[in-house]
Design an enzyme around this catalytic site. Structure first.
Site, PDB file in Angstrom:
ATOM      1  N   CYS A   1     121.128 -13.772  91.203  1.00  0.00           N
ATOM      2  CA  CYS A   1     119.806 -14.042  92.947  1.00  0.00           C
ATOM      3  C   CYS A   1     120.088 -13.785  93.375  1.00  0.00           C
ATOM      4  O   CYS A   1     121.821 -13.615  93.369  1.00  0.00           O
ATOM      5  CB  CYS A   1     119.338 -15.881  92.195  1.00  0.00           C
ATOM      6  SG  CYS A   1     120.161 -16.643  92.093  1.00  0.00           S
TER       7      CYS A   1
ATOM      8  N   CYS B   1     123.541 -16.036  94.176  1.00  0.00           N
ATOM      9  CA  CYS B   1     124.646 -15.649  93.479  1.00  0.00           C
ATOM     10  C   CYS B   1     125.260 -15.066  94.460  1.00  0.00           C
ATOM     11  O   CYS B   1     126.832 -14.433  94.827  1.00  0.00           O
ATOM     12  CB  CYS B   1     124.873 -15.172  91.731  1.00  0.00           C
ATOM     13  SG  CYS B   1     123.657 -15.787  90.535  1.00  0.00           S
TER      14      CYS B   1
ATOM     15  N   ASP C   1     120.733  -0.051  61.644  1.00  0.00           N
ATOM     16  CA  ASP C   1     122.049  -0.625  60.366  1.00  0.00           C
ATOM     17  C   ASP C   1     122.616  -1.711  60.321  1.00  0.00           C
ATOM     18  O   ASP C   1     121.577  -2.750  61.255  1.00  0.00           O
ATOM     19  CB  ASP C   1     123.217   0.256  61.781  1.00  0.00           C
ATOM     20  CG  ASP C   1     124.637   0.174  61.139  1.00  0.00           C
ATOM     21  OD1 ASP C   1     125.099   0.075  59.724  1.00  0.00           O
ATOM     22  OD2 ASP C   1     125.348  -0.673  62.165  1.00  0.00           O
TER      23      ASP C   1
ATOM     24  N   ASP D   1     125.333   0.977  65.897  1.00  0.00           N
ATOM     25  CA  ASP D   1     126.311   0.811  66.810  1.00  0.00           C
ATOM     26  C   ASP D   1     127.483   1.010  66.273  1.00  0.00           C
ATOM     27  O   ASP D   1     128.212   1.845  67.358  1.00  0.00           O
ATOM     28  CB  ASP D   1     125.788  -1.055  66.934  1.00  0.00           C
ATOM     29  CG  ASP D   1     127.171  -1.197  65.346  1.00  0.00           C
ATOM     30  OD1 ASP D   1     126.674  -1.427  64.302  1.00  0.00           O
ATOM     31  OD2 ASP D   1     128.353  -2.135  65.843  1.00  0.00           O
TER      32      ASP D   1
ATOM     33  N   ASP E   1     127.289   5.418  62.747  1.00  0.00           N
ATOM     34  CA  ASP E   1     125.505   6.103  62.802  1.00  0.00           C
ATOM     35  C   ASP E   1     125.340   6.520  64.261  1.00  0.00           C
ATOM     36  O   ASP E   1     124.440   7.150  64.426  1.00  0.00           O
ATOM     37  CB  ASP E   1     125.405   4.198  63.540  1.00  0.00           C
ATOM     38  CG  ASP E   1     125.336   3.069  62.417  1.00  0.00           C
ATOM     39  OD1 ASP E   1     125.099   4.004  61.682  1.00  0.00           O
ATOM     40  OD2 ASP E   1     126.058   2.081  63.262  1.00  0.00           O
TER      41      ASP E   1
END
Lengths: 732, 49
Positions: free
Chosen positions: A29, A32, A437, A621, A625
């Site tokens: 935001c 920050c 996976d 991941d 894969d």
């Protein structure tokens, strides 16, 4: 601990000023933004900090003599923000330059269309009253003066693309655009020369303006994707311990490691480079690479791959590739085999263009021939045919899809989902089977405590401090799970047994079941968690056994349920043993499960699903894969995935929760619905406008209203892709 | 009618100035962060002591 070295990210400027770009985690935001800018601004030595809220980046400038780059990262950490430096792409680079040139052309076209409209409105109102023909000619010539250079400059992207297509004998959307623009301009000049009533300069320039908006949005989407990919790479913040020329070990960002360097991999660390072992022996956990969880022994001269976990001994590795990664030969071969299948997908916009161009050109030619046969002189007949081309020019079509893509992509981004390909939305919306996976996708990548009830809260700190003292991967995982307490220093480690601290009744032990004498407790835990690794703890007479294993990602169950509710079939394809896969599948209620698969098997299974007409959404991941991710109809990876898997995926999501998978599907379906609506609207618009044009009733005023009206409707419709529900949830 | 001869160059000149301003904004990086700019307006940048 070796020193950190971030100097590779620093850019040096005149006058001893250094600057660095950082991707910052957790900028949410304006608060920050201000906290970072004013916080860094207060530091002596720092000249300025500027946050880019859209990209979640901050660029910092400081006096080189006063600060090291590492100190900047530390200062941000002190403010509560984790920052990851990266090398920004240079402004002159292709995509950025292309975007800027499109924006310039857009600006010119906007300026010209406003000013020509100013003249045209006068002519239109004059035509229905009693405008002096000399004044009208003057206005038309002025319009031509603005329109001709504008068209030559702003229309170049279309002309060039049309020429490229024609050279290879193809037709794309830019061919009818170019023909329409050139004919309309020529006709308008001829008309002005002959003191005619109507000129289409305003229509042509407005058309270019709207088309450039669509083109720019498309480019913006691609650029944003690349920027975010840059952030992702930085957020992974991978480092390696490099042996410098002076014999020191330095922790260096992976971006600064070059082939030929030597790096040290300690036990318990993840290997971050590809290379050949020079010294040391160890065992590697290759589960992220191959999916197999059983450790493999490795020694001198053997090859290690990024993503594997070093278990027992320190290794010195001669680097062959870092960052990008060399590939396992097998994966390499499968990748080249897999990529072909995705390129067969034809984008929605291209499918529309293939239908559009021949229809419009036939219509225009038929109009010309029809009026000519009817007995009209050829200049008039040609003029009517050209108005048909102008009025059908695809300005709504050019906006219909890019506008939806941009709006949907920013809705996804708010939910921490990053789109890597624009057309991934269309493909994701079509998916009818989701293939997961297991390791690292359905489960978290790091092992977690599976039986928290066996761990009294008051003992967490003591166990954590003990575990942190060891390099053993299991102890390290336990220490992480317990929140990373600082290690005790008075700990003895007995190889292969465990750790002990203190003496007599106050002695604490952490390690194997036998080492702690906890056989009785272990039996019941083992029965409950058959696949898990057990670690025992003893403190005087107190004993407990913890089961460490892969726990499900948060919201995995809800996500699977949501995908089912959306009509997708769920399957699990894992490289792991079936004993490890079965409990996870049972917990999620998935029956379509295959375990023990090699990377090639996964790809083959996906191919056979595709051959049966299924549209596969692959979520994975691991390096194993990657071919499946590249070969699937559409693919999603978590941010914890290996480089190659992330590169192969269309969509990457941040965070531990699996929920973004279901959210992405929902937004993608909505977006595709809106794209189709927009395309149908364009068809409807043409169904009304074309007969008017063919009848010869389309004046420049009618063309202007039709064009801007349809573009506006399509754009407003695209804004609905934000999704009111998605929006409010993201803000909550 | 002669007033048009003055008014149109004037209108075009103003438009060109707008275009020039747009190019200047682009060059000075004002479109680099569209979200942050909206919030910066609201920031309280009084002198700190």
């Amino acid at each position: 601990m070796a020193a950190q070295d971030l100097s590779v990210f620093v850019r040096h400027r005149d006058g001893g000023v250094a600057s660095m770009e950082l991707a910052v985690d957790g900028i949410r935001c304006a608060g920050c933004m201000q906290a970072i800018e004013s916080g860094l601004g207060r530091e002596p030595g720092i000249l300025g900090a500027r946050v880019n809220l859209a990209l979640k980046r901050v660029s910092v400038e400081w006096r080189e003599a006063l600060l090291r780059p590492e100190a900047v990262v530390d200062k941000l950490a002190a403010l509560g923000f984790k920052a990851y430096p990266f090398v920004p792409e240079r402004q002159e680079d292709g995509a950025a330059a292309e975007e800027r040139s499109l924006l310039r052309r857009l600006g010119v076209a906007g300026f010209a269309s406003m000013n020509i409209m100013l003249l045209s409105v006068a002519v239109w109102s004059g035509n229905s009253a009693d405008i002096d023909p000399t004044t009208r000619d003057f206005f038309h010539w002025l319009s031509a003066l603005i329109a001709l250079p504008t068209a030559a400059y702003a229309g170049r992207p279309f002309f060039e693309s049309a020429l490229r297509a024609l050279k290879v004998g193809a037709v794309n959307m830019d061919v009818p655009i170019t023909i329409g623009v050139v004919l309309a301009l020529a006709m308008s000049v001829a008309e002005t020369w002959n003191h005619g009533r109507h000129a289409y300069f305003d229509g042509v320039v407005m058309l270019l303006f709207f088309l450039l908006i669509g083109r720019y949005l498309d480019q913006l989407m691609r650029r944003r994707t690349r920027d975010l990919a840059g952030n992702l790479a930085a957020l992974k913040a991978e480092t390696a311990t490099r042996l410098d020329a002076d014999g020191n070990w330095t922790v260096t960002p992976i971006a600064a490691i070059a082939p030929g360097d030597r790096v040290l991999v300690r036990p318990g660390e993840r290997v971050s480079v590809d290379g050949i072992v020079e010294t040391g022996r160890s065992e590697l956990d290759q589960s992220l690479v191959t999916g197999e969880t059983a450790p493999v022994a490795i020694g001198h001269g053997e090859r290690v791959h990024a993503g594997t976990l070093n278990l027992t001994g320190a290794l010195t590795v001669h680097v062959e590739a870092a960052g990008q990664g060399t590939l396992l030969d097998e994966i390499d071969r499968l990748m080249s085999q897999a990529v072909g299948s995705r390129s067969r997908y034809v984008r929605l916009s291209d499918r529309a263009a293939r239908l559009y161009a021949p229809v419009v050109h036939t219509l225009a030619a038929a109009t010309f021939l029809g009026w000519f046969a009817w007995g009209l002189a050829w200049p008039e007949a040609l003029m009517i045919a050209v108005t048909v081309l102008i009025i059908t020019c695809p300005c709504a079509l050019g906006l219909a899809i890019p506008a939806v893509q941009v709006v949907a992509a920013s809705a996804l981004f708010k939910r921490k989902i990053m789109l890597k390909e624009g057309d991934a939305l269309e493909r994701l919306a079509e998916a009818d089977i989701a293939v997961f996976d297991k390791t690292g996708t359905l489960t978290l990548p790091e092992p977690d405590i599976l039986n928290p009830e066996a761990l009294p809260p008051e003992r967490r700190a003591a166990i954590g401090a003990l575990a942190a003292a060891s390099n053993h991967p299991l102890a390290q995982a336990l220490a992480r799970a317990l929140g990373g307490a600082p290690a005790r220093t008075d700990v003895q480690e007995e190889r292969g047994q465990g750790l002990s601290a203190g003496a007599g009744d106050d002695e604490q032990r952490l390690g194997s079941i036998v080492f702690c004498g906890a056989e009785a407790e272990a039996a019941s835990v083992k029965a409950l968690h058959p696949g898990a690794s057990l670690i025992a703890y003893r403190h005087g007479g107190y004993r407990t056994v913890l089961a460490l294993g892969q726990s499900l990602r948060p919201e995995a169950r809800e996500t699977i349920a949501a995908l089912r509710a959306a009509g997708l079939e769920i399957a699990i394809l894992s490289g792991d043993r079936s004993e490890a896969v079965a409990p996870i599948a049972a917990e999620l209620g998935v029956t379509h499960v295959r375990a023990g698969l090699l990377p090639g098997d996964k790809l083959n299974l996906l191919d056979s699903m595709a051959a049966n007409g299924r549209k596969v959404l692959m979520v994975g991941d691991g390096l194993n894969d990657a071919p499946a991710l590249a070969g699937a109809h559409v693919s999603i990876s978590p941010v914890s995935a290996t480089h190659l898997a992330q590169a192969a995926a269309d969509v990457v999501f941040l965070g531990d929760s699996l929920a973004p998978v279901a959210a992405a599907l929902e937004i993608a379906r909505k977006a595709r619905g809106l794209m189709l609506q927009n395309l149908w609207f364009a068809v409807l618009y043409n169904a009304v406008a074309v007969p008017i044009a063919i009848a010869g009733l389309a004046t420049p005023l009618v063309a202007a209203i039709a064009m801007s009206g349809s573009s506006l409707v399509v754009t407003l419709n695209a804004l609905r892709a934000r999704g009111r529900r998605a929006q409010s949830e993201a803000e909550a | 009618m002669n007033i048009i001869v003055i008014l149109f160059p004037l209108a075009l000149g103003l438009g060109l100035m707008g275009l020039g301003a747009f190019f200047w904004c682009m060059r000075s990086g004002q479109f680099a962060d569209l979200e942050g700019a909206a919030w910066r307006v609201l920031q309280d940048d009084d002198k700190r002591d």
